[in-house]
Scaffold this motif. Structure first.
Motif, PDB file in Angstrom:
ATOM      1  N   LEU A   1       2.231   1.752  -3.486  1.00 23.42           N
ATOM      2  CA  LEU A   1       1.188   2.243  -4.380  1.00 23.42           C
ATOM      3  C   LEU A   1       0.921   3.722  -4.166  1.00 23.42           C
ATOM      4  O   LEU A   1       0.656   4.464  -5.123  1.00 23.42           O
ATOM      5  CB  LEU A   1      -0.107   1.445  -4.166  1.00 23.42           C
TER       6      LEU A   1
ATOM      7  N   ALA B   1       0.837  -1.208   0.000  1.00 22.08           N
ATOM      8  CA  ALA B   1       0.000   0.000   0.000  1.00 22.08           C
ATOM      9  C   ALA B   1       0.868   1.252   0.000  1.00 22.08           C
ATOM     10  O   ALA B   1       0.562   2.234  -0.699  1.00 22.08           O
ATOM     11  CB  ALA B   1      -0.924  -0.020   1.218  1.00 22.08           C
TER      12      ALA B   1
ATOM     13  N   LEU C   1       2.759  -2.578 -11.187  1.00 17.55           N
ATOM     14  CA  LEU C   1       2.104  -3.510 -10.279  1.00 17.55           C
ATOM     15  C   LEU C   1       2.896  -4.807 -10.122  1.00 17.55           C
ATOM     16  O   LEU C   1       2.981  -5.350  -9.018  1.00 17.55           O
ATOM     17  CB  LEU C   1       0.685  -3.810 -10.780  1.00 17.55           C
TER      18      LEU C   1
ATOM     19  N   ALA D   1      -3.186  -9.257  -6.332  1.00 14.21           N
ATOM     20  CA  ALA D   1      -4.372  -8.403  -6.327  1.00 14.21           C
ATOM     21  C   ALA D   1      -5.461  -8.987  -5.439  1.00 14.21           C
ATOM     22  O   ALA D   1      -6.151  -8.261  -4.716  1.00 14.21           O
ATOM     23  CB  ALA D   1      -4.883  -8.215  -7.755  1.00 14.21           C
TER      24      ALA D   1
ATOM     25  N   PRO E   1      -5.645  -3.146  -6.074  1.00 14.67           N
ATOM     26  CA  PRO E   1      -4.450  -2.283  -6.044  1.00 14.67           C
ATOM     27  C   PRO E   1      -4.554  -1.062  -6.967  1.00 14.67           C
ATOM     28  O   PRO E   1      -4.197   0.058  -6.572  1.00 14.67           O
ATOM     29  CB  PRO E   1      -3.325  -3.219  -6.486  1.00 14.67           C
TER      30      PRO E   1
ATOM     31  N   PHE F   1      -4.356  -8.416  -1.837  1.00 12.49           N
ATOM     32  CA  PHE F   1      -4.437  -6.993  -1.492  1.00 12.49           C
ATOM     33  C   PHE F   1      -5.897  -6.590  -1.255  1.00 12.49           C
ATOM     34  O   PHE F   1      -6.202  -5.885  -0.282  1.00 12.49           O
ATOM     35  CB  PHE F   1      -3.829  -6.151  -2.614  1.00 12.49           C
TER      36      PHE F   1
ATOM     37  N   ARG G   1      -4.526   2.835  -5.748  1.00 10.64           N
ATOM     38  CA  ARG G   1      -3.547   3.831  -6.204  1.00 10.64           C
ATOM     39  C   ARG G   1      -4.261   5.070  -6.759  1.00 10.64           C
ATOM     40  O   ARG G   1      -3.852   6.196  -6.463  1.00 10.64           O
ATOM     41  CB  ARG G   1      -2.631   3.215  -7.256  1.00 10.64           C
TER      42      ARG G   1
END
Length: 311
Positions: A270, A267, A277, A293, A304, A296, A308
């Protein structure tokens, strides 16, 4: 990076703010709560009081450092009985403008007691804060004691000098000194906890050689396919003994913390970088962007890419 440096790098965001402020008696300044920030006060001249709604007033003397890690409101005053003024918002530099200190050395009257403080705030990342921050009390009060905490005192002196007499390079050196001050505040608090009998929590974990070694390994190489057995080997303990000790001190099992740290680091990347990525996924220990992904989104509630863009 070591564990504490990693924690600070991830939880801090933006630029810290600070001001050197003069207060002429009678005075009482209320500081508004600022969610998502941590504030500090350093007393440079004259005594004062810290007044909080949830407990009794705390006397402060020259050299004292006060750290409020959870963004709660408080009041500084020459006397606990002095009525406070309207809240001051550390996020708004104009709210301190009437107090800033070109006249500190020449107050309106030599008979009026003057208190001078360094006040400031750190902006914390919007992601879930590191559990080390949860362990910190509402108030970290580091009284000035002759010969104690020399690095903290040296940093305060340098910061006070820069804010009192701005020179070329101020915009570069003041944020660096504020980050240094934060490190020394946290170091000092962590170092004092064993003497106060702390047996669990992050202070105890960082002073326990086996747990500290395992934490260092995770932070040094979070992408490595760690298991409880390989972490136990790093710590020099059996698998069962290591798992029990780590969980008791840190408050969560080793692999639970490792996953949390990977997702927190992702995080941060990002938010703060333009890394692709797939590179962030690799830093978090995933060879597949799809698997990263999914993990996350499970931890942060959003994909993700969307995270972002929103940040």
């Amino acid at each position: 990076m070591d564990v504490l440096s990693d924690v600070i790098a991830v939880m801090r965001t933006g630029r810290p703010r600070s001001a050197r402020v003069a207060w002429h008696a009678p005075w009482a300044q209320r500081f508004a709560p600022v969610p998502g920030s941590a504030g500090f006060q350093v007393i440079l001249q004259g005594p004062c009081w810290l007044v909080r709604p949830d407990t009794g007033p705390v006397p402060l003397a020259v050299g004292d450092v006060v750290f409020r890690p959870h963004g709660r409101g408080h009041t500084l005053a020459d006397n606990p009985a002095t009525p406070p003024t309207a809240p001051c918002d550390p996020d708004d530099p104009r709210s301190l403008a009437r107090h800033t200190t070109d006249t500190v050395s020449t107050p309106a009257s030599a008979d009026v007691p003057t208190t001078v403080t360094l006040c400031g705030a750190y902006q914390l990342g919007p992601a879930r804060p590191h559990p080390l921050l949860h362990d910190l009390p509402e108030l970290v009060h580091l009284p000035a004691h002759l010969g104690r905490h020399p690095e903290l005192r040296a940093t305060v002196d340098l910061l006070a000098t820069e804010l009192e007499a701005p020179r070329l390079g101020r915009d570069a050196i003041v944020p660096a000194l504020l980050d240094t001050l934060l490190v020394h505040i946290l170091r000092t608090w962590l170092d004092e906890q064993p003497a106060r009998g702390a047996t669990t929590g992050w202070a105890a974990a960082l002073h326990d050689p086996a747990t500290h070694t395992a934490l260092q390994a995770m932070h040094r190489d979070p992408a490595r396919p760690w298991t409880v057995a390989t972490l136990a080997a790093e710590a020099g303990l059996s698998r069962a003994s290591f798992s029990r000790r780590f969980t008791a001190l840190v408050g969560q099992p080793p692999l639970t913390y490792l996953t949390w740290w990977r997702m927190t680091t992702a995080a941060h990347l990002l938010r703060e970088s333009d890394a692709p990525l797939h590179a962030i996924a690799a830093r978090a220990g995933y060879t597949s962007e799809f698997a990263f992904a999914r993990a996350f989104k499970r931890h942060h509630g959003t994909a993700p890419g969307k995270y972002r863009r929103s940040e």
